[in-house]
Structures are given as C-alpha cells and as structure tokens.
Design an enzyme around this catalytic site. Structure first.
Site, short mmCIF file in Angstrom:
data_model
loop_
_atom_site.label_atom_id
_atom_site.label_comp_id
_atom_site.label_asym_id
_atom_site.label_seq_id
_atom_site.Cartn_x
_atom_site.Cartn_y
_atom_site.Cartn_z
CG HIS A 264 -0.61 0.48 2.42
ND1 HIS A 264 0.25 -0.45 3.08
CD2 HIS A 264 -0.59 1.47 3.02
CE1 HIS A 264 0.05 -0.45 3.92
NE2 HIS A 264 0.39 0.98 4.63
CB CYS B 105 3.51 1.94 5.88
SG CYS B 105 2.21 2.18 7.79
CD GLU C 192 0.07 -4.26 2.64
OE1 GLU C 192 0.71 -2.81 2.16
OE2 GLU C 192 -0.96 -5.01 1.64
#
Length: 1763
Positions: free
Chosen positions: A1110, A1193, A1131
C-alpha cells in the site's frame, strides 16, 4: 678519615672514652644478637640490599681468618697487618707513598672479619663505622680486575644490582634527591651507576640525563663552603661596615631614614585596600617610591618561571624533617646545652644532623664538659672531628662515583661508540674533580686515597680510548717492501729510511712470533724478512695493517689487550722478488696495498762474481747509501716484468712499466707524499652555515671590500675574521668572505651595491650598511660583529684585545654579581648565575676554573653585552653574544674607551627596493624589535597610569546588591542590577549558545519582551531558545532530509545536550530501545509525484528495495526517481531503483524481537488477515511500547541477529497504540544473475551426513592429517612420563581408532543445538550498562579503515584463507602484497561491503595440531579450527579493528583483559584489583564456544558497532558476523544454530564481551529475584577480569551472598561453569593470594607479584619438538632448527626460575639433556642468571624480540603449550 683514626689512636683520653663507648655498644649488640638472628630469617624478603655493610650480615659466609685475628696460609695476622706501610699511611698524613694493593686487600679481609666477629682485635681499636668506611674505600681504590679478592665484594655487587632493579625506572629528580639524602654508600653507588648508564645512552633516555650527570659530577655536597662560609663572611662584612668603616653609627641614621622614606611609606600603607586593584596600586606606589619599577617588571618573568620548580621540591622538606625525628633514639645526656651546641656546630660544618652512631662520639667527648672552660675545649675537639667527618663524606662520595664509572666500563654495559664517548667524557670530568680536591690543603691527608681513585679513572679513560680507537676509521699507512738478494744492505737501508721519515725510534714487529707485546706504536714500523716463515699468513697480516679499518694486535700480556696498530709508515724487507704468488686469491689485495722497491748493490754483485767464496769488504757500502740501486716498481707489479691481470686469468700477459729509480732521500719524500695522497678524503660540504657571511662584489672591488670589512672590525672591536674567497680560517666568531659572483659558497650571501674608499668616512657615523651598501638587519649585523664561538676563558690578558665596557659592576655582595649576570644569560641560564656567584666569593683564588665549569653548562643570550666585575679577588671581564669570552685578572684593570658602539644597519633598509630582498622573517623581526623598543620606553609610564586609573576608580559610586548576590557575582551584574542565581545561569547560557554578548540590562529587557509576546525577530528567537532549554536533556531525533543535493541523514536535537548523571539512573531499571532506527543507512523514503512522504523502504542490496504494497502502489518515487520492476507477494513487495543507498540490510524468515526503534516485541508470529484502512492485509499481530504514526509503514522489525524479518504496516491508532501489524518477510526472486559465489546454496535439498543436516557441495576438501609434533631425541625412551601427547591422528592411531571425520562431526553437533541464553529484556538492560561502562575509556565514532590493503595487512598472514582459496595468506603474497588470485577475491568481497551488503559467513573446518592430555587423546577429543574467509576477515578488520584496539589498550581499567602481557608489571595491577575485593571467584567453562547464544553474540557485535562510525563497511561487517556461521568440510556445508566459531574475526574481544554480559545478566536476575530492583549500573559496583572463557569475578559481599544463584543462572543460560582445576563441586570463593587466570597463578614471590606458568606446561617443552609433518610422532624429526628450539628452551628456563631453585634444578637437567641430544648451541642459564633475565624483561629493563604481548598465545617461542 686518616685524621679521625690518628686522633683516636694518638689521644689517650679520647681513645679511652671512645673505646669505653664501643665496648658498651658491643655488649648491647650481643644481648640483642639472638633476637636479631631470629627476625632476620622472617624478614629476609624485605631486607635492605645493602645489609652486607652492617654488623650482622645475612649474606656473609664463614671466613678463613680465625676470630682472634691470627694468620692463615695466605693472609697475615692482624698484628702483622698493622705494621705494614699501607696501614700506617691510612692512619697518617704522609702523602709521599702509594698504597700497596696486596696490603690493602689484607687490611680489608681483617676488617670484614671484624665486622662479623666481635672477638677480633680490630674491634678494640676502631668502631664499626670506621671499619666499614675503610672496606668501602678499599674497593674503590683498587682496579676493577683486582676487586674480586676483596671480601664482601660480591655481596656489594649483588646489593648494588638489587638497588639498580628498585630504582632503574625512577625519574631523574627522584634519583638526585636520593643521592642527597641517602646515608648508604652502596645505594649511592648504585644510583650513580644508573644515572651514568642512562647518561651514556642519552639517545634512548633523553639528553637531560647526560647534562645532569656532567653537572652533578662537578658538584660536591660541601655544606661548609656553600652555606657556612658565605654566612660568616657576610656577617663579618656587615660588622666591619657598622664598626670600622662607619665609626659613628648614629651618623648613618639620617641616611637610613632618607633611604627608607618612612612617611611616604606610611601614607601608602594607610591607603591600602585588600582588593586586586588595591594591591596593584600599593605595589606600584612602593616601586615608584624606591625607583625600582623597571627592574621589578624585568624580574617578574624570571620569578614566575621558577615558581613551579620550587613547588615540585616542597615535599623534600617534609621528608627530611620526618626522617630527622624518626631516626633519633633516646640518649642519656648529662649536659644537654653542650650536647645541642655540638649538634648545631656539626650541622653548620657538615650540613647534616649527626646520626645515632656519631651521637655516641659526641657524647664521649662531652662527658667531661661540666664547666665553661672544659666545654670550650670539648667544642674545639669536636670542631676538628666534624671537619674530618666532612672530608670523609667527600672521599666516600668520590669513591661511590669512581666505583660506578669503573663498573660501567664494560662492553656489555656500554656497547656502542656513543656510549663509550660519553663514558670517557664523564670519567674525565670526575678525574678533573678529584684532581681539584688533591690541591685542597684540607684534603692533603687523603691524597693517597685520591691518587688511587685517579689511577682507577686513568684505567677507565685508557680503556675507553682503546675501545674508541677500535671502532674508528684510521689513517691508511704506507707500506714499502725492499726486495733484493741477501747481504745487499736492505735492513740497514730500512733503518736509515725510518730515521728520515720520523724522529722516533721505529717499532719492530717479528712475524715469527704469534704475539706482539713489544710493538710501541711509533710512526715507522720495520718488519724484517716478513715472508721468511711459511707457517705465517703474512699476506693477510699485511692486508690488515694497510687498511682504514682498525687492526687489533694479538698480545699476550693483559695490559696490552686491545692494542692497535697505529704506525703511519711500514718498511718491510724480503729476499723474494715475488713475496706472494700471483695465483693466490689474496694477491690482488696484497699488491694493491704495497709498493715494491727492488734493491740491488752492484759493488757486492761484482765482488761476488770476481772473488767467489770471500767476504764482502766494507768498501762496498757507503754511508750515504749511494751504493744501492733503488728501483720503484709500478702499481700491482708482482715481479719486475709483469703486472697482475685484473681478471685474474693470465698474469704474464700484461707487461710492467719501466721502474723509477730513486735514492734514499727521494724515497722518503715519496713515502710522505703517498701517505698524504692516500688519506685525502672528499667530504660533503655543509649546508648554509649561519656563522659564515659572504659579501658578493666584482673582482675589481675585492680589495676595497676587504679593507672596508677590516675597518669595520677595528672600529667595532668585532670578533669576525675577514677571508678572501670561500676558504675559511680559524676564528673565534663569524667569518666574513669577500667573494666574486662565480665562486661557490655555503653561507649567507649579501650583495655589495656600493664600494669606494670614501665609504670609510661613513664608519664614523656607525652606519655599516651605508658604507657597504648591503641589506642587513641589525640582528644579523650584531651576530656578524660580536658572535663568539663557544666559551673561552683567557687567563693571560692583553689590554689592546679587551672589549670596551658597557657596564662596570662593583661586587659588594652576591646579589650584585647575580643581578649583573642576568644581562648576559637566557632565562634558563639566569638560575645558574647565583651558584657561580657563590663560587666566586667563597673561593676567589679559583675564579678561572670555577667560571670555566660554570660557562660550559650555561646558555648565553644572542645580545652583545660586556660587563666588568670588580671583585675582592681581582677583575673579571665578561663578553657574551651566543657564546662568551671571559678574562680573569688578579688585579684591577679598567679598560678606557666608553661604551662599545652598537652596529646599526641604517634607516634606509626598508625603503625603496631594499625590502624586496629581505625575507618576511627579517621584516617581522624588525617590526617586533621596534615594538619592543617602544614598549621599553613606555612600560613604566603605562604601569603608573594603569595604577592611577585603578586608584581613581575607588571613588566612583557603586550600587549595592542584596541577598545572596551581595559580594558573590557582583562583577557580572549591570549598573544597579542584581541577578538571582538562576537568572545569572540563564544570562551566561544564552550568550554562550547564541554567540551573543548581551549585557545584563539588555538580557532582562529581551526576556521581558519575549514573555509579553512581542513578535520581533529577537523575541521570537529568544522564545525558541527558552522552549529548547526547558525540554528534556536527552531528546533528539533522526530525520531524513530530501533536497536538491540528494538525501541527507541528520540528527536534530530537541533539547540542549547536558552532562550525564552517573548517579541514580532509571534507564537501567527497565528495558528500553536505543531510540534510533535500526539499519538507518539502509532505510529510504518513498514519496508520491509531489514529493509527499508515503512510507519507507529497506535496501536489500544491488538496488533492490523491500516495502509494503500500500506504500508503493500508484506512482511512487524513491529519491526523486520513479521505481520500477515492482513484484508483490501479498502485502510484502520488492522493487528496483537506480538510486542505491550506502548500506543494505539482511533479511530472514523468522520471528522478530525488536521493533524499528529497538523496543522489544511480543508476538505469536502467526499470519492471518486483518481489516485495515487500506483493506484486508495478511500479517502478524504484535505489541510494542513504541507509539507509531502514519507514514511509518515499511520500517523494519528485526531478530536478535539484526536481520529484518518483517515490515511495519499498521497500528491500533490512538486507542491502542501498542498494537502493531507486521508483514512477514517473503522471499521474492529479484536476481538477474548470481551476486556473489558461496558454498552454501539454499536452493539445494538438505541431506543427512553422519547425523548432521547439511548441504552437499560440488568439491571436497579433506581434513589435513598427520602432526608436526615429534618426540625429542632426548626423550625417546621416557616420553610416556609426560602428561601430554600429540592429539589423536585418526583411525590408524592405536591410542584412539576414532576417525578425524567422526571427531569433527562430534565437535559440530553441540553447535547445531539451539541455545537461548538470557531473557531478552535482561540482556538488553545489561548491554546498556556495559556500553555505559565502556564509554568511560573507549572513544566514540572510531573511524573504520577505508583502504582494503591496509585492512588486509592488519591480519595474521600465517592463518588460513578460508573456504574459497586454499593455503595460508602468506602463500598468496608476492613481495609483501597479495597475488592476483587473492586480490580478486578480496576485491569482490570489498565491493559488496562498501555497499553495506552482508557477506557469506562461511568457514573451512580443520583440527588443531597440538599436545593434549593423555586421557583426552584416548577419548579422541581434538579442538576444531574454523578457517574464516579472508574477505570477511578483511572487512571486519576494517570495521572493528580500531574499536577492538581501543578496548584492549585499556585492559588495566576495564573487565576485558585481551591484550594483557602476563610477563610485565600489568600482572601487579591485576593483583591489586583482586586484593581489593571482598570475595574472589575464579571460573572456567567447558565447551564455551559451542554454548554461546546467537543473541548474546549479536549484542556484543552491536557494542562494537556502537563505538564505530556509521559507514557501510561497519554495516556489512556487523550483518555478516550476526548471520549463522556455516561449517564446510568433506564436501558438505553445515549451518550451525548456536555457538561462536573460534576463527571468527575479533573472537577474543567478542567472547570477552559475551562473558561480561552473561555475568551481568546472571547478577541482575539473582538480585531482582530477591526483590532488589537494579536501577544502577552493575559494572560500577563489582569488578571482573575476563579473557574469552577465563574469568575472575571480584564480588562485593552482596553479590557473593547470592553467588550460588548467579552460577545457577549461568547454567540456565546454557553455559557450563566449572572450577579452574576442573574438579567436581560447587564454585566457591578462593584465596586472593593465589588466583589462576590465563593458565597463570597470580601470586607474590620473593621477586614481587608474578604470574607463574603451570609447571607441567614448562616441563613438556623439553619432551616434544616441531618438525616435518608425519604420522610417526614417536620418531624424532630429521632436522631441528637450533635457533627457534634454543630460544624455546631458554624461555622455558626463564619461566621455571620463578618457581624456585628446587623446581629450576629439575628443569635445568632437562635443558642440559636436550642440548646434548639435540645438538643445540646453547648454554642453559644458572638459576641466578635466569632469575635476573626474567626480572629484567619483566620490568622492561631488558627487551626481547620474541616477547608476545598477548595472552591468547603463549609467550614462549613454540606453541606446544595448552592455552
């Protein structure tokens, strides 16, 4: 001493009292004899080394002389000895005869017996002090070769050696102080020997030793002359001035009042204020009052420079007073007044308070002093006795110095030429000093002793001259050979030729005898018939004579040993036309050195042809030798017809040139010319000499310039010499050369721009520069005109040579002389002026000698000063400029002529073009000279005006402060403004931080405006500073700044940096992370197209980055460039970029233990789907104590080895900030091709090999077999008695049939078991404590090595290259550099390391070839060798070698003892640390390497990384070492789970760090289990010493009380702690007096604290020896290296000497047997010699080349020992 003995023997009354006192003393000693002998045995270890000089000597043995003093076979009786002339000379004042050495030895023998036996008759005539003094002087007066016959001589030598060991390392000031206060003649002698020895080797110890030795040899402690006489003289002069010179004392009172000016002085004192300005005003007023302002300013500098020297001697007074009061004993004194008067008189004469022995003499002389008359008579007697004691002390001091110098005259002590030259100079100085004492009338009675001391020094001087001559190049003599038939008159012609060459009688050498004691060394040497004997190697003898190298003659007599051949002309005769055959290998060297004269006598030849068989008549010989025909051959003519062939092949091919006919006179002249030509040498001309001045002019102006320079020299009374041309003549000053432009010259050049006869008139104006037209500074001109080379003392005076006086000083007191001398001296030389002034006043008849000695050691200033001193003894004129000239006259002579003219360079030297030719140094020198003159004219007025301003400021109105600021910080407050302490700190800190200089008023106003919210720039900046000041002291943040210049990683501090509080620290109470991101050099920011931060990515290497999906979805950029080749797996995703970060992080599939900021992570690590704001994400749930924010992140989570196991992808938000979502690492293939070759391939399937899970390799590397250890030839039959044997050789070894592969597999299996180690939180708390402890002495940010080859050369080249390259490192080196194969391997690994990429962590496995205990050999136990990859080792050396060196360099202060030398004083430091502990535990560990936890090793590597810089090399090395090691052998590769390979780079330091953290964790858990919260640094509350698995723990009582639990925790961590001796049982505290550490027993021995090597380790040195590799170890090797084997056995003997004489005798037998059977050229040392050598090496006195300053290898030459 002779006066004392005469006084005692000839004065009946004194002798009676004296003998009575001696008898009483002897009776007391007999009563205490038993007690003394009893205590002597127990106190021998601490006994004084000079005990041989006291009554009962423990070192003395029984003597052959009977107790009653009767005669023996070799020594006459005491009664006969007292009748000899030598004994009489000792007791009389007769100085006409010399002392007989044999009689002196006999006297000394009886004195020695008298010292040991009270029944000897000498004890009834002389006291102990007299006997001892005679014995010491007997030793000093005899030559060194005769001293062995003196009793107690060896004991005295041993005592001096012990003193030498005690004091050799002491500084110079300490030794000089000990000489001044010591009463022990043996100690004084030893100290003198140390000083003189270091003076001889001043190149190694410093030039100050040689200077101090020369100065102190000329000084003598003559308190009477130095203090008493000037004191009495000053009193007499003052009394004469007050009485005779001034008969009316009252008439002097008005002059005294006018001089003191009491009214002005009283007013100054009344106005004095006790403040700084008040003192300045008062002192300046007093200086103005007495007109001493200028001289006081000049003197302050000298006083300040000498202040610190006086402070350094302040402790000397205390020690002397303490020794005075502690040395007294109680005495029964009948009349204390006369007793104390005698003591004071003794002090004034000798400078010493009388000791206890002399107090008894004083008491005996004063026993009858009951009235005034008897007291005066007794005082007169004592004055004579005290004067004798003073003379005796001088003789004893001279004896000590003579013994010290004579013992240094030894080739083993003074070995090189420089030391011999300095010893010669020191001996001459002492010889001159003793000679001065022989001229002293007071010392006339000691002349026999002084002459013997001078004779001893003469021997030293002669010996030194011989030793210098041997090492010095000599002049090559000229050798002529007269050849011809017998009877022609060659010998007679040689004698006549010798007379024409020299007035001396010729020396004669006969080569038929093998010694040449009759050689006299005259200029001419005759060797008749030199080739008559075939047994003599006369060719080499002649070559040695005709040589520039010194030739030592073979002499038989002892006094002629070392005699050199020194003749200039050699005349030899021979009957052979060819003395040496041309085919001889020495023919070329022989004929090159000699010239052959063919001698014929035509008259004799014609007579023999005409009348054969008849004698030759005398008419055939003429007195003028005209009957001889002398034909000189050409060079290298071996006969009359031929010359030697240069190639040495055909000697009859080159015809000789025709001879040259000479007569006897021309032959002598030819020999002289040949000698001059042969000894001409070309010498390199010196560089530019500062004492040579060249004046360049045209050829036509040379004579005019010479006349101008001579006129200048006469006008200014200059010291330079005028020379025409570059050649210089002798001059006492500079030389001025008149040169033409083409002449070469090494000196300072000056161009003459004008030159004519009219310039002579300009000299009257004293403008030298204008007269010559040269550009010279005033300093250069002063140096040219008045420089004096060296120091010159003129005893004869010519009035026309005296310089004109600048100053005339009448010396009325010592201060007048010292004050006048200061003008001539530099600052250092001014302190020596007072000493010279004392000498001049006390002994005016010795003024030239004393001033000569003083001038030799004094540095004079470069200014030209001339002073005439008018003294009571005459007139002294001193001229100085660089050097000095002095004239000492016995009558008053005043030189007329006024003040000497000062040469000046004129005012035009810096005008126009003249300044262009001057260097900048000269221009600045002129500027500083001008400023100095300006200051000299205004310094007094400046001081007065400053003081006046301070005085006026007293009346300025002042504001007062209140409260605690009053009189505290007043100088820092403004006008009428007082600050509190906090405000004052704020003001100072604000100015310092912002680099401002605000006043107090401005600061308060600015703070007020900022508090009210003003928006001006200053107020805003102040509020920003105030906010940063109130933040926590340890707040900072790491940020990544992206700009036009690229990406920068900076540390932004959020608060001011404050000092660390070393007290209570709550950070040690709980675990916390370091606060910085892990792998920050490998972390980058991912942005969108607008540059907004989206998240992070982690560099995996080679431009591949890992992130989360993401973050990188959509248009994503990295460092301003779009990313490409994006691959995802859930991911987790990877992408490529052409922008490469400086470092890379390793990745691994596993469970994380740390979050990105270092805080611990709690997780089950079970991936499942979670709902997030970005949709469903498959990840793992984890909890940490760190609060994260949007944009974090992609940050890495790591395991204990620092490998990335997951990336941050979400958090619980503000409600649950501790909840984290982590995406696990998933392998994604991003490789285009193989990055780096490695043995272990993850893609290959696992196989099982003998119980090990491993990977199969393509190539097979077998384990080396055999051993290089063999039984020594001396122990073929009894080697089984040794406790050790070579390790098991494999399946064919009958001792253990176990194969080598099975041994390796069994050793590797423990490494495959997982070892957890301490808990995570405990480990990281202890890691922080250890880092904090090491920060005290290990610097931060130690730079890594940037050069690959420099890092490679730091490695040990005798070790393996690892799995990728066979052999050792040195096998792949050419001329000290790596070959192509090794260089390619290093370059490939270095390239990856510079990118921060971890390298393959692989090792090749082998077995160590060593001796093992027999029981372990039978069990098949061998230690593995892990051969590290040379590339990994190079990278790790570049990264961490600097940190490792910093830790090991401070082993004395920290727990890690890597780098310690157990054969040095470092072991004493260990002993002191051990002794200071309450409880001591010595611990060893079984299977240490295989039980190491990877988490603990990773923590140790992080400590090394903490102190290093943050370079990619460091990242690569740390990541490599943290990865699991891979063992490669027999074609398989095994990845181990735990353990620390023994071949890992920096293994000793990492092991030691592991050890510290294991112990710290065990202590922390034990204390907190007892409910004791640990909030302090544990390493500051206990001490430990560790070297790998060896450890000594010094616990306080609190830790010792839980020791069982501590060792239980260590066992729970997977370790196996045991006792040091491997015995079974609990580990208990041990005796601190005998601690075993590093296979050494640290204990106290008679020689001091030592680390004793295990006895079995020493003994097995003699049983085994290294040789060729073989399976037959019971057969001795074929070849033995005698050098290394001899050094090994020698060192073994040295180590054995520390265990005592009994064990050493056992080792000595083994050594002698080894020498015999092994054929070694070694003489094993005796016990005393081995002990002395080891102690010398231990104390650093004697260095050895094989010394190993590390304890991980044995200090002996061979590695046979078990380590």
């Amino acid at each position: 001493m002779s006066q004392t003995l005469s006084f005692v023997l000839k004065t009946h009354s004194v002798r009676k009292d004296f003998v009575h006192s001696v008898k009483v003393t002897l009776a007391r000693r007999r009563d205490l004899q038993y007690l003394y002998n009893k205590l002597a045995r127990t106190m021998r270890a601490e006994a004084c080394p000079s005990c041989s000089s006291y009554d009962v000597c423990p070192n003395c043995t029984s003597s052959d002389i009977p107790d009653n003093g009767s005669s023996t076979t070799s020594i006459p009786s005491w009664e006969d000895v007292t009748k000899t002339s030598t004994y009489s000379l000792l007791l009389s004042e007769d100085t006409s005869d010399e002392l007989c050495p044999d009689d002196l030895v006999n006297v000394a023998a009886h004195i020695r017996k008298a010292l040991s036996t009270q029944a000897h008759p000498a004890n009834t005539e002389m006291c102990k002090e007299q006997l001892t003094s005679l014995l010491v002087m007997a030793e000093a007066m005899l030559p060194q070769r005769s001293r062995a016959s003196i009793p107690l001589h060896q004991q005295h030598q041993a005592a001096r050696l012990e003193w030498r060991e005690k004091f050799f390392s002491k500084p110079l000031d300490f030794l000089l102080e000990r000489i001044g206060v010591s009463k022990d003649i043996l100690q004084i002698t030893a100290i003198w020997k140390i000083i003189l020895e270091k003076a001889c080797y001043c190149k190694s110890y410093g030039e100050q030793w040689f200077c101090a030795a020369k100065q102190k040899l000329r000084e003598m402690r003559t308190f009477e002359s130095d203090t008493l006489k000037p004191l009495v003289g000053a009193f007499i002069d003052g009394l004469r001035f007050m009485t005779v010179d001034n008969p009316n004392p009252m008439g002097f009172l008005p002059k005294l009042i006018g001089l003191v000016k009491p009214l002005n002085l009283a007013m100054i004192i009344d106005n004095h204020e006790n403040t700084l300005s008040g003192w300045v005003v008062t002192l300046t007023a007093i200086m103005e009052l007495y007109n001493i302002t200028e001289c006081t300013i000049d003197v302050i500098t000298s006083l300040v420079t000498g202040f610190y020297d006086k402070i350094s001697k302040a402790t000397k007074f205390f020690s002397q007073v303490k020794a005075l009061f502690t040395g007294f004993r109680s005495e029964d004194v009948a009349n204390s007044f006369w007793y104390m008067a005698a003591a004071i008189l003794c002090y004034l004469i000798t400078g010493l308070i009388p000791n206890n022995g002399r107090f008894s003499k004083i008491k005996a002389c004063l026993s009858g002093a009951t009235t005034l008359v008897s007291g005066i008579i007794a005082t007169q007697k004592l004055a004579a006795m005290f004067a004798t004691w003073n003379s005796e002390s001088i003789v004893n001091e001279l004896s000590a110095r003579t013994v010290a110098i004579s013992e240094l005259n030894n080739p083993t002590t003074t070995s090189d030429t420089d030391s011999v030259e300095r010893l010669l100079e020191l001996a001459k100085i002492l010889h001159e000093e003793i000679k001065v004492h022989t001229l002293n009338p007071i010392m006339q009675s000691y002349n026999p002793i002084l002459r013997n001391l001078m004779s001893t020094l003469d021997g030293v001087i002669t010996s030194c001259n011989k030793r210098k001559a041997i090492a010095r190049k000599r002049q090559v003599p000229v050798c002529y050979i007269l050849t011809g038939p017998p009877g022609c008159g060659k010998t007679t012609a040689a004698q006549a030729l010798a007379k024409k060459l020299s007035d001396q009688e010729p020396s004669v050498i006969n080569l038929d005898v093998d010694h040449h004691d009759t050689y006299t060394g005259n200029e001419v040497c005759i060797i008749d018939e030199f080739d008559s004997s075939d047994k003599v190697d006369y060719a080499n003898f002649v070559i040695g004579m005709v040589n520039s190298a010194p030739m030592v003659l073979n002499c038989d007599m002892l006094e002629n040993k070392g005699k050199l051949f020194t003749s200039k002309y050699i005349i030899m005769t021979s009957n052979s036309e060819t003395p040496v055959k041309p085919s001889s290998k020495r023919a070329g060297a022989f004929y090159r050195r000699v010239t052959i004269i063919d001698v014929t006598n035509p008259l004799v030849e014609s007579h023999k042809r005409a009348r054969p068989g008849t004698s030759v008549p005398r008419s055939c010989y003429k007195k003028n030798f005209s009957h001889l025909s002398l034909a000189k051959r050409g060079a290298e003519c071996w006969c009359k017809e031929y010359v030697l062939d240069p190639k040495g092949l055909q000697h009859q091919t080159i015809k000789a040139p025709p001879p040259t006919f000479l007569n006897i006179d021309s032959l002598a002249q030819t020999m002289k010319q040949d000698f001059v030509l042969k000894n001409m040498a070309f010498e390199a001309e010196d560089g530019c000499s500062e004492h040579r001045y060249g004046f360049i002019c045209q050829q036509s102006e040379v004579e005019t310039v010479r006349r101008l320079l001579n006129a200048i020299r006469a006008r200014l009374n200059a010291t330079f010499t005028v020379c025409v041309g570059p050649e210089a003549s002798h001059s006492i000053g500079c030389t001025a050369h008149v040169l033409t432009p083409d002449e070469p010259f090494n000196g300072r050049r000056f161009i003459v721009s004008r030159c004519n006869e009219a310039s002579l008139a300009a000299l009257e104006g004293n403008c030298v520069q204008s007269a010559l037209g040269v550009c010279m500074s005033n300093k250069d001109l002063t140096h040219l005109c008045h420089f004096i080379r060296g120091k010159i003392v003129n005893d004869s005076v010519r009035l026309d040579e005296l310089p004109a006086n600048q100053h005339v000083v009448t010396v009325n007191s010592v201060f007048d002389l010292a004050w006048a001398l200061r003008r001539h001296l530099t600052l250092t030389g001014q302190f020596q002026a007072i000493r010279a002034a004392y000498d001049v006043l006390t002994v005016p008849d010795k003024v030239p000698a004393m001033l000569r000695h003083w001038m030799d050691e004094t540095s004079f200033s470069d200014e030209h000063v001339v002073t005439q001193f008018v003294t009571p003894g005459g007139v002294v004129i001193l001229e100085s400029c660089g050097g000095a000239r002095i004239w000492a006259l016995g009558h008053n002579v005043i030189r007329a002529g006024g003040v000497t003219a000062t040469p000046t360079g004129g005012c035009v030297r810096l005008v126009g073009l003249s300044a262009q030719t001057l260097p900048w140094s000269e221009i600045f020198r002129e500027l500083f000279t001008l400023l100095g003159r300006i200051w000299s004219s205004i310094k007094v007025s400046t001081l007065v005006l400053t003081a006046l301003g301070m005085y006026a400021s007293r009346f300025r109105p002042k504001s007062e402060a209140k409260g605690k600021t009053k009189s505290k910080i007043g100088p820092y407050r403004g006008r009428g403004v007082a600050l509190t302490d906090d405000e004052y700190d704020e003001w100072r800190e604000h100015n310092a931080n912002r680099k401002l200089d605000l006043s107090v008023e401005d600061f308060l106003m600015l703070r007020h405006r900022a508090a009210l919210g003003a928006d001006d720039a200053d107020a805003v900046k102040f509020r920003s500073w105030w906010n940063s000041r109130t933040r926590p002291g340890d707040g900072f943040e790491d940020v990544t700044v992206i700009g036009k210049g690229g990406v920068k990683h900076e540390k932004i501090r959020t608060s001011t940096l404050r000092a660390v509080d070393r007290g209570y620290d709550v950070s040690f109470a709980e675990e916390s992370g370091p606060g910085t991101k892990f792998h920050k050099n490998a972390i980058g920011s991912v942005t969108d197209v607008c540059g907004e931060h989206k998240g992070y990515c982690v560099h995996m290497g080679h431009g591949v980055y890992a992130s989360v999906a993401h973050v990188v979805k959509g248009d994503s950029y990295f460092l301003g460039e779009r990313i490409f080749d994006v691959k995802t797996n859930g991911e987790f995703c990877c992408f490529r970029s052409t922008k490469i970060l400086p470092s890379a992080a390793p990745f691994f599939s596993g469970k994380p233990t740390r979050d990105p900021w270092g805080s611990p992570v709690a997780t089950e690590w079970k991936p499942k789907a979670y709902t997030t704001t970005s949709g469903k994400i498959v990840g793992c749930f984890a909890t940490t104590s760190t609060e994260t924010h949007p944009g974090d992140c992609g940050l890495p989570y790591i395991d204990d080895n620092g490998r990335v196991t997951g990336l941050h992808t979400g958090s619980g938000g503000p409600k649950t900030p501790s909840a984290k979502l982590v995406v696990p690492y998933i392998h994604i293939d991003m490789k285009n091709k193989s990055v780096t070759p490695q043995k272990y391939d993850e893609t290959k399937p696992n196989i099982s090999y003998k119980g090990l899970v491993c990977k199969q390799l393509d190539e097979i590397r077998i384990i080396p077999k055999g051993t290089r250890l063999h039984v020594s030839p001396a122990h073929v039959d009894d080697f089984e008695e040794c406790s050790h044997q070579p390790a098991s050789l494999g399946s064919g070894d009958p001792r253990c049939p176990k194969s080598l592969t099975a041994i390796v597999v069994d050793s590797l299996k423990p490494y495959c078991d997982r070892v957890e180690g301490p808990p995570h939180d405990v480990l990281h708390r202890v890691q922080k404590m250890l880092i904090d402890h090491l920060s005290g002495f290990v610097p931060m940010n130690i730079s890594s090595e940037t050069s690959m080859l420099s890092a490679f050369h730091k490695l040990n080249h005798d070790t393996s290259c690892g799995p990728y390259l066979g052999g050792r490192k040195k096998d792949h080196m050419v001329n000290g550099e790596p070959d192509k194969q090794l260089l390619d391997l290093l370059s490939s690994k270095w390239k990856l390391a510079t990118q921060g990429i971890a390298l393959p962590h692989e090792y090749t496995i082998g077995l160590k070839d060593e001796l093992r205990p027999i029981e372990k050999v039978q069990e098949g136990k061998r230690r593995m060798i892990w051969g590290c990859d040379v590339g990994v080792a190079t990278v790790c050396a570049a990264a961490f070698k600097g940190v490792s060196d910093a830790i090991t360099a401070n082993h004395q202060y920290g727990p890690i003892q890597v780098g310690i030398n157990m054969d040095s004083p470092s072991v004493e430091v260990l002993y002191q640390r051990i002794k200071s502990a309450a409880k001591v535990f010595a611990v060893d560990y079984s299977k240490w390497d295989s039980t190491q936890s990877p988490r603990v090793s990773a923590a140790s590597i992080d400590i090394l990384r903490y102190f290093s810089d943050r370079s990619p090399i460091v990242d690569s090395a740390a990541n490599t070492l943290k990865s699991p090691p891979i063992a490669i052998f027999n074609g398989v590769a095994v990845k181990v789970a735990s353990g620390l390979p023994s071949g890992m780079p920096l293994t000793s330091v990492i092991n030691s760090l592991n050890h510290c953290m294991y112990v710290g964790c065990a202590i922390l858990q034990s204390l907190e289990a007892r409910q004791i919260p640990v909030t302090w640094n544990l390493f500051s509350s206990f001490d430990m010493m560790t070297y790998g698995d060896d450890g000594v723990y010094m616990f306080p009582t609190m830790f010792a009380s839980v020791s069982d639990q501590i060792f239980g925790n260590l066992s729970a961590y997977g370790l196996k702690p045991t006792r040091v001796d491997k015995s079974v049982g609990a580990i208990e505290s041990i005796d601190p007096e005998s601690v075993v550490f590093l296979k050494r027993t640290i204990t106290r021995t008679p020689n001091g604290i030592r680390g004793l090597l295990d006895r079995s380790s020493i003994i097995r040195q003699f049983f085994y020896i290294k040789g060729e590799n073989s399976d037959d170890w019971k057969t001795p090797p074929k070849t033995i290296d005698p050098t290394s084997r001899g050094q090994q056995l020698w060192n073994a003997c040295l180590y054995a000497s520390q265990h005592g004489v009994e064990f050493y005798n056992k080792v000595l037998k083994l050594a002698m047997r080894a020498v015999e059977y092994e054929g070694l050229h070694l003489k094993p040392p005796s016990y005393s010699s081995a002990l002395e050598h080891y102690n010398s090496q231990f104390n650093g006195v004697e260095a050895r080349s094989d010394q190993i300053n590390m304890s991980d290898v044995t200090a002996l030459h061979c590695d046979v020992f078990e380590v």
